[in-house]
Write a protein that holds these residues in place. Structure first.
Motif, PDB file in Angstrom:
ATOM      1  N   ILE A   1       0.838  -1.198   0.000  1.00 14.19           N
ATOM      2  CA  ILE A   1       0.000   0.000   0.000  1.00 14.19           C
ATOM      3  C   ILE A   1       0.876   1.252   0.000  1.00 14.19           C
ATOM      4  O   ILE A   1       0.627   2.197  -0.751  1.00 14.19           O
ATOM      5  CB  ILE A   1      -0.972  -0.034   1.184  1.00 14.19           C
ATOM      6  N   ARG A   2       1.895   1.263   0.805  1.00  9.19           N
ATOM      7  CA  ARG A   2       2.794   2.421   0.867  1.00  9.19           C
ATOM      8  C   ARG A   2       3.489   2.649  -0.472  1.00  9.19           C
ATOM      9  O   ARG A   2       3.602   3.782  -0.953  1.00  9.19           O
ATOM     10  CB  ARG A   2       3.816   2.234   1.979  1.00  9.19           C
ATOM     11  N   GLN A   3       3.927   1.591  -1.103  1.00  8.12           N
ATOM     12  CA  GLN A   3       4.586   1.709  -2.405  1.00  8.12           C
ATOM     13  C   GLN A   3       3.611   2.196  -3.483  1.00  8.12           C
ATOM     14  O   GLN A   3       3.972   3.021  -4.316  1.00  8.12           O
ATOM     15  CB  GLN A   3       5.188   0.370  -2.815  1.00  8.12           C
ATOM     16  N   ALA A   4       2.386   1.674  -3.440  1.00  7.70           N
ATOM     17  CA  ALA A   4       1.376   2.103  -4.412  1.00  7.70           C
ATOM     18  C   ALA A   4       1.082   3.589  -4.250  1.00  7.70           C
ATOM     19  O   ALA A   4       0.960   4.313  -5.240  1.00  7.70           O
ATOM     20  CB  ALA A   4       0.097   1.283  -4.243  1.00  7.70           C
ATOM     21  N   ALA A   5       0.974   4.036  -3.008  1.00  3.18           N
ATOM     22  CA  ALA A   5       0.719   5.453  -2.757  1.00  3.18           C
ATOM     23  C   ALA A   5       1.853   6.311  -3.307  1.00  3.18           C
ATOM     24  O   ALA A   5       1.602   7.327  -3.973  1.00  3.18           O
ATOM     25  CB  ALA A   5       0.532   5.687  -1.263  1.00  3.18           C
ATOM     26  N   ALA A   6       3.078   5.912  -3.072  1.00  2.08           N
ATOM     27  CA  ALA A   6       4.221   6.667  -3.579  1.00  2.08           C
ATOM     28  C   ALA A   6       4.234   6.652  -5.105  1.00  2.08           C
ATOM     29  O   ALA A   6       4.485   7.680  -5.739  1.00  2.08           O
ATOM     30  CB  ALA A   6       5.520   6.093  -3.018  1.00  2.08           C
ATOM     31  N   PHE A   7       3.944   5.517  -5.699  1.00  2.00           N
ATOM     32  CA  PHE A   7       3.926   5.367  -7.155  1.00  2.00           C
ATOM     33  C   PHE A   7       2.907   6.313  -7.782  1.00  2.00           C
ATOM     34  O   PHE A   7       3.164   6.935  -8.820  1.00  2.00           O
ATOM     35  CB  PHE A   7       3.613   3.911  -7.503  1.00  2.00           C
ATOM     36  N   LEU A   8       1.733   6.438  -7.141  1.00  2.00           N
ATOM     37  CA  LEU A   8       0.654   7.272  -7.669  1.00  2.00           C
ATOM     38  C   LEU A   8       0.698   8.708  -7.162  1.00  2.00           C
ATOM     39  O   LEU A   8      -0.157   9.516  -7.527  1.00  2.00           O
ATOM     40  CB  LEU A   8      -0.703   6.661  -7.312  1.00  2.00           C
ATOM     41  N   LYS A   9       1.656   9.002  -6.278  1.00  2.00           N
ATOM     42  CA  LYS A   9       1.762  10.321  -5.656  1.00  2.00           C
ATOM     43  C   LYS A   9       0.478  10.655  -4.891  1.00  2.00           C
ATOM     44  O   LYS A   9      -0.085  11.735  -5.017  1.00  2.00           O
ATOM     45  CB  LYS A   9       2.092  11.391  -6.693  1.00  2.00           C
ATOM     46  N   ARG A  10       0.034   9.679  -4.130  1.00  7.47           N
ATOM     47  CA  ARG A  10      -1.145   9.827  -3.280  1.00  7.47           C
ATOM     48  C   ARG A  10      -0.768   9.418  -1.864  1.00  7.47           C
ATOM     49  O   ARG A  10       0.275   8.827  -1.637  1.00  7.47           O
ATOM     50  CB  ARG A  10      -2.297   8.961  -3.786  1.00  7.47           C
ATOM     51  N   ARG A  11      -1.640   9.683  -0.940  1.00  7.71           N
ATOM     52  CA  ARG A  11      -1.394   9.304   0.447  1.00  7.71           C
ATOM     53  C   ARG A  11      -1.805   7.847   0.659  1.00  7.71           C
ATOM     54  O   ARG A  11      -2.757   7.368   0.020  1.00  7.71           O
ATOM     55  CB  ARG A  11      -2.190  10.209   1.375  1.00  7.71           C
TER      56      ARG A  11
END
Length: 78
Positions: free
Chosen positions: A17-27
């Protein structure tokens, strides 16, 4: 390194989840919200028990929620 996405040997990238958020530039809270709303389903788990999703799963949900985000923000969502 733990912060990098994983390739399962088939070319499929997996994100926590943390990686996905960083990838999408979301929290990360946004990704958790997608889970609660049933937009992200059937997670796999990594060796640490963390939920992981494929790049394709993440991209499909992001594409699905983008029009709503644009309406709410009144502009093109980043």
């Amino acid at each position: 390194m733990e912060d990098e996405s994983r390739d399962d040997g088939t070319g499929q990238l997996w994100f926590t989840i943390r990686q996905a958020a960083a990838f999408l530039k979301r929290r990360p809270e946004t990704i958790y919200s997608w889970e609660r709303r049933g937009l992200l389903t059937n997670p796999h788990h990594d060796e640490h028990g963390r939920r992981i999703y494929t790049q394709q799963q993440i991209a499909e949900v992001e594409k699905a929620v983008r029009p709503r985000a644009e309406r709410i923000l009144g502009r093109r969502a980043a």
